[in-house]
Design a protein around this motif. Sequence first.
Motif, PDB file in Angstrom:
ATOM      1  N   PHE A   4      28.524  -6.812  94.224  1.00  0.00           N
ATOM      2  CA  PHE A   4      28.347  -5.369  94.212  1.00  0.00           C
ATOM      3  C   PHE A   4      29.490  -4.732  94.972  1.00  0.00           C
ATOM      4  O   PHE A   4      30.144  -5.357  95.789  1.00  0.00           O
ATOM      5  CB  PHE A   4      27.007  -4.957  94.812  1.00  0.00           C
ATOM      6  N   PRO A   6      31.001  -2.007  97.644  1.00  0.00           N
ATOM      7  CA  PRO A   6      30.491  -1.419  98.884  1.00  0.00           C
ATOM      8  C   PRO A   6      29.787  -0.099  98.582  1.00  0.00           C
ATOM      9  O   PRO A   6      30.369   0.804  98.005  1.00  0.00           O
ATOM     10  CB  PRO A   6      31.754  -1.211  99.714  1.00  0.00           C
ATOM     11  N   ALA A   7      28.542  -0.058  98.940  1.00  0.00           N
ATOM     12  CA  ALA A   7      27.759   1.138  98.601  1.00  0.00           C
ATOM     13  C   ALA A   7      28.141   2.305  99.490  1.00  0.00           C
ATOM     14  O   ALA A   7      28.581   2.134 100.612  1.00  0.00           O
ATOM     15  CB  ALA A   7      26.279   0.827  98.765  1.00  0.00           C
ATOM     16  N   TRP A   9      26.763   5.605 101.408  1.00  0.00           N
ATOM     17  CA  TRP A   9      25.481   5.970 101.999  1.00  0.00           C
ATOM     18  C   TRP A   9      24.864   7.061 101.143  1.00  0.00           C
ATOM     19  O   TRP A   9      25.369   8.156 101.018  1.00  0.00           O
ATOM     20  CB  TRP A   9      25.655   6.459 103.432  1.00  0.00           C
ATOM     21  N   PHE A 244      23.824  -1.712 113.759  1.00  0.00           N
ATOM     22  CA  PHE A 244      22.705  -2.579 113.390  1.00  0.00           C
ATOM     23  C   PHE A 244      21.524  -2.395 114.331  1.00  0.00           C
ATOM     24  O   PHE A 244      21.706  -2.070 115.502  1.00  0.00           O
ATOM     25  CB  PHE A 244      23.150  -4.044 113.381  1.00  0.00           C
ATOM     26  N   GLY A 249      18.831  -7.019 113.494  1.00  0.00           N
ATOM     27  CA  GLY A 249      20.137  -7.242 112.893  1.00  0.00           C
ATOM     28  C   GLY A 249      20.349  -6.485 111.597  1.00  0.00           C
ATOM     29  O   GLY A 249      21.450  -6.501 111.042  1.00  0.00           O
ATOM     30  N   PRO A 251      20.982  -3.312 108.988  1.00  0.00           N
ATOM     31  CA  PRO A 251      21.783  -2.103 109.163  1.00  0.00           C
ATOM     32  C   PRO A 251      20.931  -0.933 109.631  1.00  0.00           C
ATOM     33  O   PRO A 251      19.814  -0.726 109.165  1.00  0.00           O
ATOM     34  CB  PRO A 251      22.338  -1.846 107.750  1.00  0.00           C
ATOM     35  N   ARG A 254      21.995   5.985 109.198  1.00  0.00           N
ATOM     36  CA  ARG A 254      23.153   6.754 109.648  1.00  0.00           C
ATOM     37  C   ARG A 254      22.916   8.241 109.475  1.00  0.00           C
ATOM     38  O   ARG A 254      22.156   8.670 108.604  1.00  0.00           O
ATOM     39  CB  ARG A 254      24.400   6.303 108.893  1.00  0.00           C
TER      40      ARG A 254
ATOM     41  N   ALA B 220      25.529  -9.939 103.450  1.00  0.00           N
ATOM     42  CA  ALA B 220      26.290  -9.001 102.611  1.00  0.00           C
ATOM     43  C   ALA B 220      25.830  -7.573 102.843  1.00  0.00           C
ATOM     44  O   ALA B 220      26.635  -6.636 102.909  1.00  0.00           O
ATOM     45  CB  ALA B 220      26.132  -9.385 101.139  1.00  0.00           C
ATOM     46  N   ARG B 221      24.523  -7.407 102.971  1.00  0.00           N
ATOM     47  CA  ARG B 221      23.978  -6.067 103.218  1.00  0.00           C
ATOM     48  C   ARG B 221      24.503  -5.496 104.541  1.00  0.00           C
ATOM     49  O   ARG B 221      24.681  -4.288 104.690  1.00  0.00           O
ATOM     50  CB  ARG B 221      22.458  -6.145 103.232  1.00  0.00           C
ATOM     51  N   MET B 222      24.760  -6.377 105.485  1.00  0.00           N
ATOM     52  CA  MET B 222      25.268  -5.910 106.779  1.00  0.00           C
ATOM     53  C   MET B 222      26.702  -5.400 106.686  1.00  0.00           C
ATOM     54  O   MET B 222      27.157  -4.666 107.564  1.00  0.00           O
ATOM     55  CB  MET B 222      25.183  -7.042 107.812  1.00  0.00           C
ATOM     56  N   THR B 224      27.772  -3.578 104.228  1.00  0.00           N
ATOM     57  CA  THR B 224      27.810  -2.390 103.394  1.00  0.00           C
ATOM     58  C   THR B 224      28.390  -1.195 104.153  1.00  0.00           C
ATOM     59  O   THR B 224      27.849  -0.772 105.165  1.00  0.00           O
ATOM     60  CB  THR B 224      26.386  -2.041 102.907  1.00  0.00           C
ATOM     61  N   GLY B 225      29.484  -0.697 103.634  1.00  0.00           N
ATOM     62  CA  GLY B 225      30.063   0.523 104.175  1.00  0.00           C
ATOM     63  C   GLY B 225      30.780   0.369 105.501  1.00  0.00           C
ATOM     64  O   GLY B 225      31.266   1.357 106.057  1.00  0.00           O
ATOM     65  N   LEU B 226      30.860  -0.841 106.028  1.00  0.00           N
ATOM     66  CA  LEU B 226      31.438  -0.988 107.369  1.00  0.00           C
ATOM     67  C   LEU B 226      32.957  -1.060 107.360  1.00  0.00           C
ATOM     68  O   LEU B 226      33.609  -0.616 108.302  1.00  0.00           O
ATOM     69  CB  LEU B 226      30.889  -2.243 108.041  1.00  0.00           C
TER      70      LEU B 226
END
Lengths: 546, 257
Positions: A4, A6-7, A9, A244, A249, A251, A254, B220-222, B224-226
């Motif tokens: 995927f 990078p999403a 927000w 985090f 841990g 995310p 935001r 992978a989710r961690m 995201t956007g970083l």
Amino acid sequence: MSGFSPARWVLASSLAVVFAAAGQGLWAQGSVAESVPAHVTDQREQAGDVPAVPSQVPDGGREWWSPGEGRALPRLVEYANPHGRLALLNTEAPVETSGHPFFEPLGPNGRACVSCHQPADGMGLSLQSIRERWEETDGKDPIFAAIDGSNCPSLPQGDRASHSLLLERGLFRIFLPWPPRDPLGEGTLEPEFTIEVVRDPGTCNLDPQYGLASANPMISVYRRPRVVANLPYVVHRNFGVGPFVGKTGEPALRDPANGEPVNMNLMADAREPTLGTQAIEASITHLQLLQGLTPAQVAQIVAFERQLFAAQVTDAIGGNLLLGEGGKAFGPENLAAGEIGVLGNNTTRWVFPVDAAWAEPNPALSAEANARRASIRRGQQLFHFRTFWIRDSMHLNTVGLGNPAKRTCATCHGMHMTGLDTANGWMDIGTTNLPWAREVPRNPWTEERELMPLFKITCRADLPPHPYLGRVFYTQDPGRALISGKCNDVGTIVMQQFRGLAARAPYFSNGSASSLRELIDFYDRRYNVQYSEQEKVDLENFMAAL
Amino acid sequence: MSVGRLVPMTLAALAVLSTPVMAQQRAIAFVACPIVRDTSKVPCWISEYRGETYYLGIQSDVSAPFNPPSLGHRALVEGVPQGGDRICGGIVLEPVKVSVMPELSPECDEVLMAEPRYELPFEPPRPPGPSGGRLAFAPPESPPPPEPPFVARTFEIYFPFEGTVDFKTPGALQEVWDYAAAIRAREIRIEGHRAAVRLSDGTLIEEREGIGRSRASEVARMFTGLVASVEKMEFSSSERAELGDWRRRKVSIEVLP
């Protein structure tokens, strides 16, 4: 191989409104200030310093703020409560409430933010106030609105039984979609558990229009309003706040306005990242203002909310809590001047700083008052130093301390001046999960019936079971899990601040402790603390003084 | 024994563990109930195996390299027995890895009261109440920023047996994010692994199927956007149970410029 991009927000794209600017009162904008003689500015400042309405009532009588009344909120106002008096400090005072979105009934049901965040209740809402409003208005006050002030909108409104959760426990209905939406992406999350409605006394979870099987599937839980004061502490971005969640841990949410991570300590289930997004949600779900607030209204509400500090200032027996040296824990002025978002579970700062000198006998006080102050100080010491075994508490015993952990109250309630968690603070201490949650016993001789819903949780077989409750268990409120979909989050609730407790019983998110003593008794049972009677009295006196 | 002595001992024993032959000779691995032994300060954690008592570590705080296990669950203990003085009545395992087994084991419920003969021979870095104003253990120093030429680099993040992302994972990933940001990484590939452990009694235990994918997807989710420069992120998993020690329970992260 899965992949995927990078999403982005999602919240950022949908809510990236500019909350700044706007929202300042006319005085602050200067137009009024420029049109009156200069001395009025000085008069205005003093007028703001003088305690207002309650000072005119020697017994500190309670006073209800109805939406749209249009009176001014002064800089400092005091209200009586069963343990003494609470002061509400409004640092940018006075605020003219006429036209102010926090105080005006913006939606069709007649409510405003102030409806459930009453100054006399420390900007929360006590069960006493709720019951008084029912009697005074014959159930017509907007707080009893069908949307969430009744057990379910489909019930006959105005019938006391239809509002039993509010009238008996001070609980409003919170309705949340199931399965949960993905807070970091699009679509819904795949829950780690199935949920089954076992008991539904409020009728809303099984309601064909509003329930879990409706066209818009919703789970209804019932929770206490949280305090709209001391919020710079609640939404701080200092120690323990990062990208985090400190305990898991995962995310962190935001801020849609700037993309910065937030501490997620605002709501019982941490579903809203900021005061602004919370205000928007509340305007829709509580005020039924379906178009939501304007950016200017959001900014005005947030600015107002951040300038309020509430704390007890007088103990009914110990007298003026601000008297003497070393009582930095007490009163809203100390809160407003305190260090925001730092750990206090240490000997350099303390969670609630009360020096020994503060409790030294004062010849100007009665023996009874001196004894009460000594008790409050002992309670403060118990809070910081009395160890007990903390066991089977999700997101406490799983974060490196072991299970059980020999610690103190201040371990979890560690934030300086508030007793909040500095990091993202949802935990399961058993207030909503069985077997610890308060339940009316079922037997042939008891006519009382439990008010709270009950859900059966079955964690998926392909994942580990809940580490303390197993694969199948029961809860009155899944808490954070209604947002995250995680088995381990079932029954986890974001803790609340310790301020203004005397003014806003009952306690816990589900109102299951009707008094501070019941709250202490809960911990005593839950963790087998074995508090002595004196320790319980001291803790109660301490907590009532905050 | 001082806490200060425990640290170099850890490094020395790690070196031993990294030598496969020696590690096989000395290391032990077993699954048993953990036991809490209270002291006048903080509790210590022990476990029993084949009639012997082993000391695992003490309660301190979230910064500690050793995190005590959980009553109500059995624990996988992997460690190297050390000579010298016992602590809390147990032979010291150093280094030691303790994993909480996921299934509930209500028989694991032993809390031993404090006894003078089992007092800790060192001052614990964190008392059971308020601290002295700092965490028990300082965070590890950050590596120096990478310098060109920037190259693809693979990092490995380890987990407890049957464990996925938890409160320690962000700290372990910090170096990866720093590197990815510094080199303006354009692609990140994440591979999750599943492991198996041969216990000292010969029993083979395997992590649950699917855990490799869970590890990879959660990590992978961690991301995201970083890291703004990342254009492509992929994750995959190997569900073959790889036999070995704790270094098999991992996620590999390849950062490409």
